[in-house]
Design a protein around this motif. Structure first.
Motif, PDB file in Angstrom:
ATOM      1  N   THR A  13       0.820  -1.209   0.000  1.00  0.00           N
ATOM      2  CA  THR A  13       0.000   0.000   0.000  1.00  0.00           C
ATOM      3  C   THR A  13       0.854   1.260   0.000  1.00  0.00           C
ATOM      4  O   THR A  13       0.331   2.372  -0.022  1.00  0.00           O
ATOM      5  N   SER A  14       2.175   1.088   0.007  1.00  0.00           N
ATOM      6  CA  SER A  14       3.062   2.246   0.194  1.00  0.00           C
ATOM      7  C   SER A  14       4.450   1.918  -0.335  1.00  0.00           C
ATOM      8  O   SER A  14       4.783   0.746  -0.552  1.00  0.00           O
ATOM      9  N   ILE A  16       8.124   0.999  -1.331  1.00  0.00           N
ATOM     10  CA  ILE A  16       8.800   0.046  -2.209  1.00  0.00           C
ATOM     11  C   ILE A  16       7.822  -1.020  -2.718  1.00  0.00           C
ATOM     12  O   ILE A  16       7.840  -1.385  -3.891  1.00  0.00           O
ATOM     13  N   PHE A  36      -1.437  -1.852   5.197  1.00  0.00           N
ATOM     14  CA  PHE A  36      -2.371  -0.977   5.898  1.00  0.00           C
ATOM     15  C   PHE A  36      -2.353   0.414   5.255  1.00  0.00           C
ATOM     16  O   PHE A  36      -1.633   0.646   4.302  1.00  0.00           O
ATOM     17  N   ASP A  59      -2.557  -9.297   8.476  1.00  0.00           N
ATOM     18  CA  ASP A  59      -1.523  -8.692   9.323  1.00  0.00           C
ATOM     19  C   ASP A  59      -0.310  -9.623   9.270  1.00  0.00           C
ATOM     20  O   ASP A  59      -0.394 -10.790   9.668  1.00  0.00           O
ATOM     21  N   MET A  60       0.800  -9.099   8.778  1.00  0.00           N
ATOM     22  CA  MET A  60       1.967  -9.955   8.523  1.00  0.00           C
ATOM     23  C   MET A  60       2.678 -10.411   9.801  1.00  0.00           C
ATOM     24  O   MET A  60       3.643 -11.152   9.730  1.00  0.00           O
ATOM     25  N   ASN A  86       7.741  -8.106   1.283  1.00  0.00           N
ATOM     26  CA  ASN A  86       8.219  -6.724   1.384  1.00  0.00           C
ATOM     27  C   ASN A  86       7.804  -6.016   2.670  1.00  0.00           C
ATOM     28  O   ASN A  86       8.498  -5.102   3.101  1.00  0.00           O
ATOM     29  N   TYR A 151      16.111  -4.816  13.444  1.00  0.00           N
ATOM     30  CA  TYR A 151      16.019  -4.689  11.983  1.00  0.00           C
ATOM     31  C   TYR A 151      17.193  -5.409  11.321  1.00  0.00           C
ATOM     32  O   TYR A 151      17.018  -6.166  10.359  1.00  0.00           O
ATOM     33  N   LYS A 155      16.923  -8.620   8.941  1.00  0.00           N
ATOM     34  CA  LYS A 155      17.348  -8.513   7.539  1.00  0.00           C
ATOM     35  C   LYS A 155      18.496  -9.479   7.236  1.00  0.00           C
ATOM     36  O   LYS A 155      18.538 -10.060   6.144  1.00  0.00           O
ATOM     37  N   VAL A 184      15.895   4.538   0.640  1.00  0.00           N
ATOM     38  CA  VAL A 184      14.821   4.841  -0.313  1.00  0.00           C
ATOM     39  C   VAL A 184      13.885   5.800   0.429  1.00  0.00           C
ATOM     40  O   VAL A 184      13.497   5.511   1.569  1.00  0.00           O
ATOM     41  N   THR A 186      10.930   6.657   1.516  1.00  0.00           N
ATOM     42  CA  THR A 186       9.550   6.206   1.738  1.00  0.00           C
ATOM     43  C   THR A 186       9.118   6.686   3.127  1.00  0.00           C
ATOM     44  O   THR A 186       9.953   7.197   3.893  1.00  0.00           O
TER      45      THR A 186
HETATM   46  P1  NAD Z   1       6.714   1.820   3.989  1.00  0.00           P
HETATM   47  O1  NAD Z   1       6.496   2.183   5.411  1.00  0.00           O
HETATM   48  O2  NAD Z   1       6.482   2.821   2.919  1.00  0.00           O
HETATM   49  O3  NAD Z   1       5.864   0.521   3.613  1.00  0.00           O
HETATM   50  C1  NAD Z   1       5.741  -0.563   4.477  1.00  0.00           C
HETATM   51  C2  NAD Z   1       4.568  -1.393   4.044  1.00  0.00           C
HETATM   52  O4  NAD Z   1       4.433  -2.502   4.946  1.00  0.00           O
HETATM   53  C3  NAD Z   1       3.239  -0.626   4.087  1.00  0.00           C
HETATM   54  O5  NAD Z   1       2.424  -1.042   3.022  1.00  0.00           O
HETATM   55  C4  NAD Z   1       2.652  -1.075   5.431  1.00  0.00           C
HETATM   56  O6  NAD Z   1       1.227  -0.953   5.475  1.00  0.00           O
HETATM   57  C5  NAD Z   1       3.094  -2.517   5.424  1.00  0.00           C
HETATM   58  N1  NAD Z   1       3.039  -3.142   6.747  1.00  0.00           N
HETATM   59  C6  NAD Z   1       3.635  -2.746   7.896  1.00  0.00           C
HETATM   60  N2  NAD Z   1       3.315  -3.576   8.894  1.00  0.00           N
HETATM   61  C7  NAD Z   1       2.479  -4.521   8.362  1.00  0.00           C
HETATM   62  C8  NAD Z   1       1.804  -5.647   8.886  1.00  0.00           C
HETATM   63  N3  NAD Z   1       1.888  -5.985  10.188  1.00  0.00           N
HETATM   64  N4  NAD Z   1       1.044  -6.389   8.057  1.00  0.00           N
HETATM   65  C9  NAD Z   1       0.918  -6.042   6.736  1.00  0.00           C
HETATM   66  N5  NAD Z   1       1.544  -4.992   6.181  1.00  0.00           N
HETATM   67  C10 NAD Z   1       2.313  -4.240   6.994  1.00  0.00           C
HETATM   68  O7  NAD Z   1       8.215   1.279   3.955  1.00  0.00           O
HETATM   69  P2  NAD Z   1       9.222   0.927   2.752  1.00  0.00           P
HETATM   70  O8  NAD Z   1      10.413   1.764   2.962  1.00  0.00           O
HETATM   71  O9  NAD Z   1       8.541   0.895   1.451  1.00  0.00           O
HETATM   72  O10 NAD Z   1       9.645  -0.546   3.215  1.00  0.00           O
HETATM   73  C11 NAD Z   1       9.302  -1.706   2.488  1.00  0.00           C
HETATM   74  C12 NAD Z   1      10.362  -2.764   2.750  1.00  0.00           C
HETATM   75  O11 NAD Z   1      11.618  -2.304   2.244  1.00  0.00           O
HETATM   76  C13 NAD Z   1      10.592  -3.077   4.220  1.00  0.00           C
HETATM   77  O12 NAD Z   1      10.798  -4.465   4.395  1.00  0.00           O
HETATM   78  C14 NAD Z   1      11.851  -2.306   4.542  1.00  0.00           C
HETATM   79  O13 NAD Z   1      12.570  -2.876   5.593  1.00  0.00           O
HETATM   80  C15 NAD Z   1      12.601  -2.450   3.231  1.00  0.00           C
HETATM   81  N6  NAD Z   1      13.661  -1.470   3.030  1.00  0.00           N
HETATM   82  C16 NAD Z   1      13.380  -0.129   3.005  1.00  0.00           C
HETATM   83  C17 NAD Z   1      14.429   0.763   2.797  1.00  0.00           C
HETATM   84  C18 NAD Z   1      14.201   2.235   2.731  1.00  0.00           C
HETATM   85  O14 NAD Z   1      15.201   2.981   2.700  1.00  0.00           O
HETATM   86  N7  NAD Z   1      12.999   2.720   2.675  1.00  0.00           N
HETATM   87  C19 NAD Z   1      15.727   0.297   2.617  1.00  0.00           C
HETATM   88  C20 NAD Z   1      15.965  -1.062   2.661  1.00  0.00           C
HETATM   89  C21 NAD Z   1      14.916  -1.942   2.860  1.00  0.00           C
END
Ligand code: NAD
Length: 256
Positions: A13-14, A16, A36, A59-60, A86, A151, A155, A184, A186
């Motif tokens: 929903t958001s 990456i 969410f 809910d993951m 993700n 984290y 990871k 990234v 976000t």
């Molecule tokens: P984000 O906060 O934009 O998105 C996270 C997503 O996970 C959202 O859709 C949220 O609703 C969902 N989510 C959270 N808890 C949940 C649950 N209990 N059940 C179902 N969905 C749930 O974050 P993002 O930055 O897009 O992160 C996505 C992935 O990329 C994550 O695993 C994060 O660790 C990884 N990541 C992000 C970055 C970065 O710099 N943003 C870097 C490396 C890795």
């Protein structure tokens, strides 16, 4: 390229996850979204690309809900051909200050959820002898930063899970790989930018510059669109022998 295939992207929903969902939809995949927040906005974004899309609110952190989501996707679309693990959260604190509840939540959502989803989806992929599992790890799957024990542990764990599952599927048409993004921009990272701006008394732009300068030599954020294109490549026939990798897209972060 993915006409007739179904992709399930957790946390889409958001950020990456939504970027990857859009890239897979552009290749013709049917999409099952999850996560969410702005569900209707995410559905509209993917629907605008022309393909079929649905949503499951699992809910993951809950194994039974994850199994139900995979089953629902198979019922709705006939299969889960591409699974993108993700969904993720972050919490920053020293080990001695880290709330146990946050540790448990991060391990559940950022690591165990990928196991539960693969546990449910791999049998169908193996039976059809085609599948792609993409686990969204992080530069923190390869190196650590202070304040991010849960984290980093999750990871690193997902990189290990990726390797084990890749070996188990090595002679099949199913591949399992991890993507390791650096910064990234976000909502997950914007919170860390906001915290830094407040802690150091600087502007949002200066906090972003400092965040990048600490870790990411390119001094540029990786984008969800770039990660989407890598996901498309890993789903392609050309990537059929890419197995068990942890592919960094981090502006040089882990090269240091
Ligand atoms: P984000 O906060 O934009 O998105 C996270 C997503 O996970 C959202 O859709 C949220 O609703 C969902 N989510 C959270 N808890 C949940 C649950 N209990 N059940 C179902 N969905 C749930 O974050 P993002 O930055 O897009 O992160 C996505 C992935 O990329 C994550 O695993 C994060 O660790 C990884 N990541 C992000 C970055 C970065 O710099 N943003 C870097 C490396 C890795």
């Amino acid at each position: 390229m993915l006409e007739g295939k179904t992709a399930l992207v957790t946390g889409s929903t958001s950020g990456i996850g939504l970027g990857i969902a859009c890239a897979l939809a552009r290749q013709g995949a049917r999409l099952m979204l999850n996560g969410f927040g702005d569900v209707e906005g995410a559905l509209a974004t993917v629907r605008a690309l022309g393909g079929e899309v649905d949503y499951h609110g699992a809910d993951m952190s809950k194994p039974a809900e994850i199994a139900a989501m995979v089953a629902a996707c198979e019922t709705r679309f006939g299969s889960v051909d591409v699974l993108v693990n993700n969904a993720g959260i972050q919490h920053v604190a020293l080990v001695e200050d880290f709330p146990t509840e946050r540790w448990d939540a991060i391990i559940a959502i950022n690591l165990s959820s990928a196991f539960h989803a693969m546990h449910a989806a791999l049998p169908g992929m193996k039976a059809r002898n085609w599948g792609r599992v993409l686990n969204i790890a992080s530069a923190h799957g390869l190196v650590a930063s202070a304040g991010k024990s849960a984290y980093v542990a999750a990871k690193h764990g997902i990189v290990g899970l990726t390797k084990a599952a890749a070996l188990e599927t090595a002679t099949s048409g199913v591949t399992v790989n991890a993507i390791c993004p650096g910064w990234v921009l976000t909502p997950l990272v914007q919170k860390q930018v906001d915290a830094r701006a407040a802690a150091e008394g600087v502007s949002n732009d200066e906090a972003k510059r400092r965040l990048l300068a600490d870790k990411q030599p390119s001094l540029q954020f990786t984008t969800p669109e770039e990660l989407g294109e890598l996901a498309v490549f890993l789903c392609s026939a050309a990537a059929q022998n890419v197995r068990g990798v942890a592919w960094a897209v981090d502006g040089g972060w882990v090269a240091q």
